[in-house]
Design a protein around this motif. Structure first.
Motif, PDB file in Angstrom:
ATOM      1  N   ASP A  12       0.827  -1.207   0.000  1.00 60.45           N
ATOM      2  CA  ASP A  12       0.000   0.000   0.000  1.00 60.45           C
ATOM      3  C   ASP A  12       0.859   1.254   0.000  1.00 60.45           C
ATOM      4  OD1 ASP A  12      -2.203  -1.516  -0.002  1.00 60.45           O
ATOM      5  OD2 ASP A  12      -2.684  -1.253   2.136  1.00 60.45           O
ATOM      6  N   ASN A  13       1.924   1.186   0.774  1.00 60.85           N
ATOM      7  CA  ASN A  13       2.794   2.349   0.910  1.00 60.85           C
ATOM      8  C   ASN A  13       3.613   2.606  -0.346  1.00 60.85           C
ATOM      9  OD1 ASN A  13       4.413   4.395   1.900  1.00 60.85           O
ATOM     10  ND2 ASN A  13       5.766   3.014   3.034  1.00 60.85           N
ATOM     11  N   ILE A  14       4.408   1.606  -0.735  1.00 57.20           N
ATOM     12  CA  ILE A  14       5.345   1.833  -1.841  1.00 57.20           C
ATOM     13  C   ILE A  14       4.648   1.778  -3.198  1.00 57.20           C
ATOM     14  CG2 ILE A  14       7.468   1.061  -2.958  1.00 57.20           C
ATOM     15  CD1 ILE A  14       8.345  -0.174  -0.344  1.00 57.20           C
ATOM     16  N   VAL A  15       3.900   0.713  -3.410  1.00 59.63           N
ATOM     17  CA  VAL A  15       3.398   0.476  -4.765  1.00 59.63           C
ATOM     18  C   VAL A  15       2.287   1.448  -5.143  1.00 59.63           C
ATOM     19  CG1 VAL A  15       2.434  -1.224  -6.339  1.00 59.63           C
ATOM     20  CG2 VAL A  15       4.144  -1.916  -4.667  1.00 59.63           C
ATOM     21  N   SER A  16       1.408   1.763  -4.191  1.00 61.20           N
ATOM     22  CA  SER A  16       0.367   2.712  -4.588  1.00 61.20           C
ATOM     23  C   SER A  16       0.970   4.095  -4.820  1.00 61.20           C
ATOM     24  CB  SER A  16      -0.791   2.737  -3.595  1.00 61.20           C
ATOM     25  OG  SER A  16      -0.312   2.872  -2.299  1.00 61.20           O
ATOM     26  N   GLY A  17       2.034   4.404  -4.066  1.00 62.58           N
ATOM     27  CA  GLY A  17       2.749   5.657  -4.295  1.00 62.58           C
ATOM     28  C   GLY A  17       3.342   5.691  -5.698  1.00 62.58           C
ATOM     29  N   MET A  18       3.954   4.579  -6.068  1.00 57.79           N
ATOM     30  CA  MET A  18       4.567   4.495  -7.394  1.00 57.79           C
ATOM     31  C   MET A  18       3.530   4.595  -8.499  1.00 57.79           C
ATOM     32  SD  MET A  18       7.182   1.410  -7.212  1.00 57.79           S
ATOM     33  CE  MET A  18       8.601   1.454  -6.182  1.00 57.79           C
ATOM     34  N   ASP A  19       2.458   3.843  -8.305  1.00 57.75           N
ATOM     35  CA  ASP A  19       1.458   3.803  -9.375  1.00 57.75           C
ATOM     36  C   ASP A  19       0.816   5.164  -9.592  1.00 57.75           C
ATOM     37  OD1 ASP A  19       1.983   1.271 -10.151  1.00 57.75           O
ATOM     38  OD2 ASP A  19       0.406   0.334  -8.930  1.00 57.75           O
ATOM     39  N   SER A  20       0.696   5.933  -8.506  1.00 58.80           N
ATOM     40  CA  SER A  20       0.111   7.258  -8.728  1.00 58.80           C
ATOM     41  C   SER A  20       1.085   8.147  -9.505  1.00 58.80           C
ATOM     42  CB  SER A  20      -0.357   7.884  -7.412  1.00 58.80           C
ATOM     43  OG  SER A  20       0.744   8.288  -6.658  1.00 58.80           O
ATOM     44  N   ILE A  21       2.375   7.868  -9.377  1.00 59.70           N
ATOM     45  CA  ILE A  21       3.352   8.624 -10.173  1.00 59.70           C
ATOM     46  C   ILE A  21       3.305   8.175 -11.645  1.00 59.70           C
ATOM     47  CG2 ILE A  21       5.805   9.110 -10.510  1.00 59.70           C
ATOM     48  CD1 ILE A  21       6.105   8.692  -7.451  1.00 59.70           C
ATOM     49  N   PHE A  22       3.267   6.848 -11.824  1.00 57.09           N
ATOM     50  CA  PHE A  22       3.201   6.332 -13.208  1.00 57.09           C
ATOM     51  C   PHE A  22       1.959   6.865 -13.939  1.00 57.09           C
ATOM     52  CE2 PHE A  22       5.677   2.592 -11.428  1.00 57.09           C
ATOM     53  CZ  PHE A  22       6.884   3.056 -11.937  1.00 57.09           C
ATOM     54  N   ASN A  23       0.871   6.942 -13.195  1.00 59.01           N
ATOM     55  CA  ASN A  23      -0.371   7.418 -13.814  1.00 59.01           C
ATOM     56  C   ASN A  23      -0.429   8.934 -13.923  1.00 59.01           C
ATOM     57  OD1 ASN A  23      -1.649   4.898 -14.260  1.00 59.01           O
ATOM     58  ND2 ASN A  23      -2.050   4.757 -12.058  1.00 59.01           N
ATOM     59  N   GLY A  24       0.255   9.610 -13.006  1.00 61.70           N
ATOM     60  CA  GLY A  24       0.121  11.054 -12.916  1.00 61.70           C
ATOM     61  C   GLY A  24       0.997  11.833 -13.886  1.00 61.70           C
ATOM     62  N   PHE A  25       2.058  11.205 -14.358  1.00 64.96           N
ATOM     63  CA  PHE A  25       2.947  11.919 -15.274  1.00 64.96           C
ATOM     64  C   PHE A  25       2.654  11.550 -16.726  1.00 64.96           C
ATOM     65  CE2 PHE A  25       5.212  12.812 -11.448  1.00 64.96           C
ATOM     66  CZ  PHE A  25       5.977  13.952 -11.713  1.00 64.96           C
ATOM     67  N   SER A  26       2.683  12.569 -17.595  1.00 64.18           N
ATOM     68  CA  SER A  26       2.419  12.268 -19.000  1.00 64.18           C
ATOM     69  C   SER A  26       3.726  11.923 -19.721  1.00 64.18           C
ATOM     70  CB  SER A  26       1.743  13.461 -19.676  1.00 64.18           C
ATOM     71  OG  SER A  26       2.571  14.598 -19.513  1.00 64.18           O
ATOM     72  N   HIS A  27       4.851  12.382 -19.181  1.00 67.18           N
ATOM     73  CA  HIS A  27       6.124  11.970 -19.767  1.00 67.18           C
ATOM     74  C   HIS A  27       7.209  11.874 -18.694  1.00 67.18           C
ATOM     75  CE1 HIS A  27       5.901  16.352 -19.882  1.00 67.18           C
ATOM     76  NE2 HIS A  27       7.193  16.344 -19.741  1.00 67.18           N
TER      77      HIS A  27
END
Ligand code: GDP
Length: 298
Positions: A12-27
């Motif tokens: 929950d801590n690491i992976v959801s943090g990462m996934d929000s970055i992967f989804n949040g950036f367009s490049h």
């Protein structure tokens, strides 16, 4: 499955943090890497490992001409896995008798880990002897007795306050006489008195060397993952007084900072051999970088 469950908080801590970055950036740009860095460090992967992982990721992104942040996910998983892979960590008790010294400060889960290990070995039809060489704490012997009964292992103990080395001596004799497959020794880990601890460990090692030179040897340090950087500090201190062959990280189920497993690999180069993800016998799992990382990211 237990592993996936046990690592829930870390995921929950690491992976959801990462996934929000992967989804949040367009490049992929510097900000993207900076935010990833923050998530990895917050997850207690350690500064060293975080830099190494990100360097590796940047190299892969460049080499493979990746443009989309989401395409980085798989590469990042690969980089973390590679970071944890310190080669051969297989821990098989076979052929020779294994003598395993288990060290660690009070409360980290030493006795529980030994009990779980004894149970696992019993299930593999191995003959197990337990040495209650933590003669400092009366409760430790009692607790070990319960686990020994459960695992049908032989328990060699001593009087409270008796010489731990003499318990080890008796246990070695018993393990030899019974042709045991594994002797697991619970020890008192008094890190605040390093000199005594060192002397005590030396004495135990000397006895095993002398009485049982043909045995296969391991010294496992047990660390409580919920203590994060404290666990790292303990690992370093124990490493100064003993030849550690492996680490057991307990209570991974109770922490969001399971990334400490990555940091320990990176900073000490000592393999994590087992992780504890709960209190029952089945909650001790042989550590393997691939399974660990997959359990985190699926
Ligand atoms: P010792 O003093 O190092 O021998 O520690 P113990 O074996 O007595 O364990 C201390 C406490 O931690 C006990 O309540 C254990 O049940 C608990 N414990 C040990 N390992 C784990 C684990 O992997 N997960 C959880 N949740 N609790 C654990």
């Amino acid at each position: 499955k237990r592993l996936v469950q046990g690592l829930g908080k870390t995921r929950d801590n690491i992976v959801s943090g990462m996934d929000s970055i992967f989804n949040g950036f367009s490049h992929i740009d510097d900000d993207f890497y900076e935010e990833l860095e923050e998530v990895l460090i917050m997850g207690d992967l350690g500064v060293q490992a975080t830099y190494d992982i990100l360097d590796d990721l940047k190299g892969k992104v460049k080499a493979e001409h990746i443009k989309e942040p989401m395409q980085c996910r798989e590469l990042l998983i690969e980089s973390i896995k590679e970071q944890m892979d310190v080669g051969e960590t297989a821990y098989e008790f076979e052929e020779k008798t294994s003598v395993v010294l288990v060290i660690g400060v009070n409360g980290v889960g030493k006795t529980t880990t030994i009990g779980k290990l004894a149970g696992k070995l019993k299930a593999q039809n191995k003959k197990v002897v337990l040495a209650a060489a933590d003669t400092f704490r009366a409760a430790a012997g009692e607790q070990l007795k319960e686990w020994a009964n459960r695992a049908q292992a032989d328990l060699i103990g001593g009087q409270e306050g008796s010489d731990p080395a003499s318990v080890v001596y008796d246990a070695v004799a018993s393990a030899k006489a019974r042709h045991a497959d594994v002797l697991l020794c619970d020890t008192a880990g008094r890190l605040h008195n390093k000199k005594n601890l060192m002397e005590e460990l030396k004495k135990m090692n000397r006895i095993i060397d002398r009485e049982f030179p043909e045995a296969y040897r391991e010294t496992l340090v047990v660390l409580d993952a919920t203590t994060g950087q404290n666990a790292m500090q303990q690992a370093k201190e124990f490493n100064e007084v003993a030849d550690i062959t492996g680490i057991v990280l307990t209570k991974m189920d109770g922490t969001a900072k399971g990334g400490i497993a990555v940091a320990i690999h990176a900073e000490l180069g000592i393999p994590v051999k087992y992780i504890g993800v709960g209190e029952s016998i089945d909650d001790l799992q042989k550590f393997d970088a691939d399974t660990f990382v997959r359990a985190l990211f699926t």
